[in-house]
Design a protein around this motif. Structure first.
Motif, PDB file in Angstrom:
ATOM      1  N   ARG A  11       0.833  -1.211   0.000  1.00 49.60           N
ATOM      2  CA  ARG A  11       0.000   0.000   0.000  1.00 49.60           C
ATOM      3  C   ARG A  11       0.864   1.256   0.000  1.00 49.60           C
ATOM      4  O   ARG A  11       0.579   2.222  -0.724  1.00 49.60           O
ATOM      5  CB  ARG A  11      -0.939  -0.005   1.202  1.00 49.60           C
ATOM      6  CG  ARG A  11      -2.002   1.083   1.118  1.00 49.60           C
ATOM      7  CD  ARG A  11      -3.066   0.900   2.181  1.00 49.60           C
ATOM      8  NE  ARG A  11      -2.749   1.809   3.272  1.00 49.60           N
ATOM      9  CZ  ARG A  11      -2.936   1.553   4.556  1.00 49.60           C
ATOM     10  NH1 ARG A  11      -3.437   0.407   4.936  1.00 49.60           N
ATOM     11  NH2 ARG A  11      -2.637   2.441   5.462  1.00 49.60           N
ATOM     12  N   ARG A  13       3.883   1.551  -1.252  1.00 47.49           N
ATOM     13  CA  ARG A  13       4.471   1.681  -2.597  1.00 47.49           C
ATOM     14  C   ARG A  13       3.455   2.275  -3.568  1.00 47.49           C
ATOM     15  O   ARG A  13       3.760   3.176  -4.342  1.00 47.49           O
ATOM     16  CB  ARG A  13       4.955   0.323  -3.097  1.00 47.49           C
ATOM     17  CG  ARG A  13       5.668   0.395  -4.446  1.00 47.49           C
ATOM     18  CD  ARG A  13       6.217  -0.939  -4.919  1.00 47.49           C
ATOM     19  NE  ARG A  13       6.850  -1.738  -3.898  1.00 47.49           N
ATOM     20  CZ  ARG A  13       8.075  -1.534  -3.393  1.00 47.49           C
ATOM     21  NH1 ARG A  13       8.798  -0.511  -3.821  1.00 47.49           N
ATOM     22  NH2 ARG A  13       8.564  -2.343  -2.478  1.00 47.49           N
ATOM     23  N   LYS A  14       2.221   1.769  -3.521  1.00 43.43           N
ATOM     24  CA  LYS A  14       1.171   2.266  -4.413  1.00 43.43           C
ATOM     25  C   LYS A  14       0.910   3.746  -4.159  1.00 43.43           C
ATOM     26  O   LYS A  14       0.789   4.544  -5.102  1.00 43.43           O
ATOM     27  CB  LYS A  14      -0.108   1.442  -4.209  1.00 43.43           C
ATOM     28  CG  LYS A  14      -1.297   1.932  -4.979  1.00 43.43           C
ATOM     29  CD  LYS A  14      -1.185   1.633  -6.452  1.00 43.43           C
ATOM     30  CE  LYS A  14      -2.492   1.929  -7.158  1.00 43.43           C
ATOM     31  NZ  LYS A  14      -2.355   2.861  -8.256  1.00 43.43           N
ATOM     32  N   LEU A  15       0.825   4.137  -2.905  1.00 39.14           N
ATOM     33  CA  LEU A  15       0.589   5.543  -2.579  1.00 39.14           C
ATOM     34  C   LEU A  15       1.728   6.430  -3.074  1.00 39.14           C
ATOM     35  O   LEU A  15       1.495   7.509  -3.626  1.00 39.14           O
ATOM     36  CB  LEU A  15       0.388   5.711  -1.077  1.00 39.14           C
ATOM     37  CG  LEU A  15      -0.933   5.164  -0.540  1.00 39.14           C
ATOM     38  CD1 LEU A  15      -0.886   5.028   0.971  1.00 39.14           C
ATOM     39  CD2 LEU A  15      -2.086   6.063  -0.968  1.00 39.14           C
ATOM     40  N   GLU A  17       3.770   5.741  -5.558  1.00 36.72           N
ATOM     41  CA  GLU A  17       3.675   5.752  -7.027  1.00 36.72           C
ATOM     42  C   GLU A  17       2.591   6.706  -7.506  1.00 36.72           C
ATOM     43  O   GLU A  17       2.709   7.301  -8.569  1.00 36.72           O
ATOM     44  CB  GLU A  17       3.405   4.344  -7.559  1.00 36.72           C
ATOM     45  CG  GLU A  17       4.595   3.421  -7.446  1.00 36.72           C
ATOM     46  CD  GLU A  17       4.263   1.967  -7.759  1.00 36.72           C
ATOM     47  OE1 GLU A  17       3.066   1.625  -7.978  1.00 36.72           O
ATOM     48  OE2 GLU A  17       5.210   1.151  -7.757  1.00 36.72           O
ATOM     49  N   ASP A  18       1.541   6.846  -6.703  1.00 30.31           N
ATOM     50  CA  ASP A  18       0.445   7.752  -7.052  1.00 30.31           C
ATOM     51  C   ASP A  18       0.716   9.199  -6.650  1.00 30.31           C
ATOM     52  O   ASP A  18      -0.149  10.057  -6.791  1.00 30.31           O
ATOM     53  CB  ASP A  18      -0.862   7.278  -6.405  1.00 30.31           C
ATOM     54  CG  ASP A  18      -1.399   5.999  -7.034  1.00 30.31           C
ATOM     55  OD1 ASP A  18      -0.931   5.613  -8.130  1.00 30.31           O
ATOM     56  OD2 ASP A  18      -2.286   5.369  -6.413  1.00 30.31           O
ATOM     57  N   GLY A  19       1.916   9.462  -6.117  1.00 32.69           N
ATOM     58  CA  GLY A  19       2.306  10.835  -5.827  1.00 32.69           C
ATOM     59  C   GLY A  19       2.230  11.267  -4.380  1.00 32.69           C
ATOM     60  O   GLY A  19       2.367  12.462  -4.085  1.00 32.69           O
ATOM     61  N   ALA A  20       2.012  10.343  -3.462  1.00 31.63           N
ATOM     62  CA  ALA A  20       1.976  10.721  -2.049  1.00 31.63           C
ATOM     63  C   ALA A  20       3.311  11.337  -1.633  1.00 31.63           C
ATOM     64  O   ALA A  20       4.366  10.886  -2.067  1.00 31.63           O
ATOM     65  CB  ALA A  20       1.672   9.509  -1.175  1.00 31.63           C
TER      66      ALA A  20
END
Length: 119
Positions: A11, A13-15, A17-20
């Motif tokens: 989670r 990593r995904k965040l 990657e989404d610009g967090a």
């Protein structure tokens, strides 16, 4: 930050990657890297460092993520080593004038102190 607190690398990593923003801090000044370092999680520390997390962010007590990793050392130096290799300052003093290197020496723990000898 919550993904890191939960130890959910996928989670986090995904965040990221989404610009967090890895440098968002809570009310105590802790960033996701502080939490990853506190848990001595090499995977999360490396992920956050690769995402551009600030190695020298300080919490309200002036503690850096390296300081947290050193304080919470549990016998595996992966988080300490990863932070040092990324360029974290072993001599960054907190508000009490104690650096990660000094703390390792103060507690007279050779296991901790040995990681700072090359930095």
């Amino acid at each position: 930050m919550n993904a890191v607190i939960d130890g959910d690398a996928a989670r986090a990593r995904k965040l990221l990657e989404d610009g967090a923003d890895p440098d968002v801090v809570d009310k105590a000044g802790w960033s996701a890297l502080h939490f990853a370092a506190k848990e001595c999680s090499q995977d999360l520390v490396k992920m956050l460092v690769e995402a551009g997390a600030n190695l020298e962010l300080r919490d309200r007590h002036g503690n850096t993520p390296l300081w947290r990793a050193t304080l919470n050392y549990k016998g595996g130096a992966e988080a300490i080593s990863s932070l040092l290799e990324a360029g974290a300052d072993p001599d960054a003093e907190n508000r009490n004038g104690i650096s990660p290197r000094a703390m390792a020496d103060i507690v007279a723990n050779y296991d901790k102190a040995k990681f700072f000898k090359d930095y």
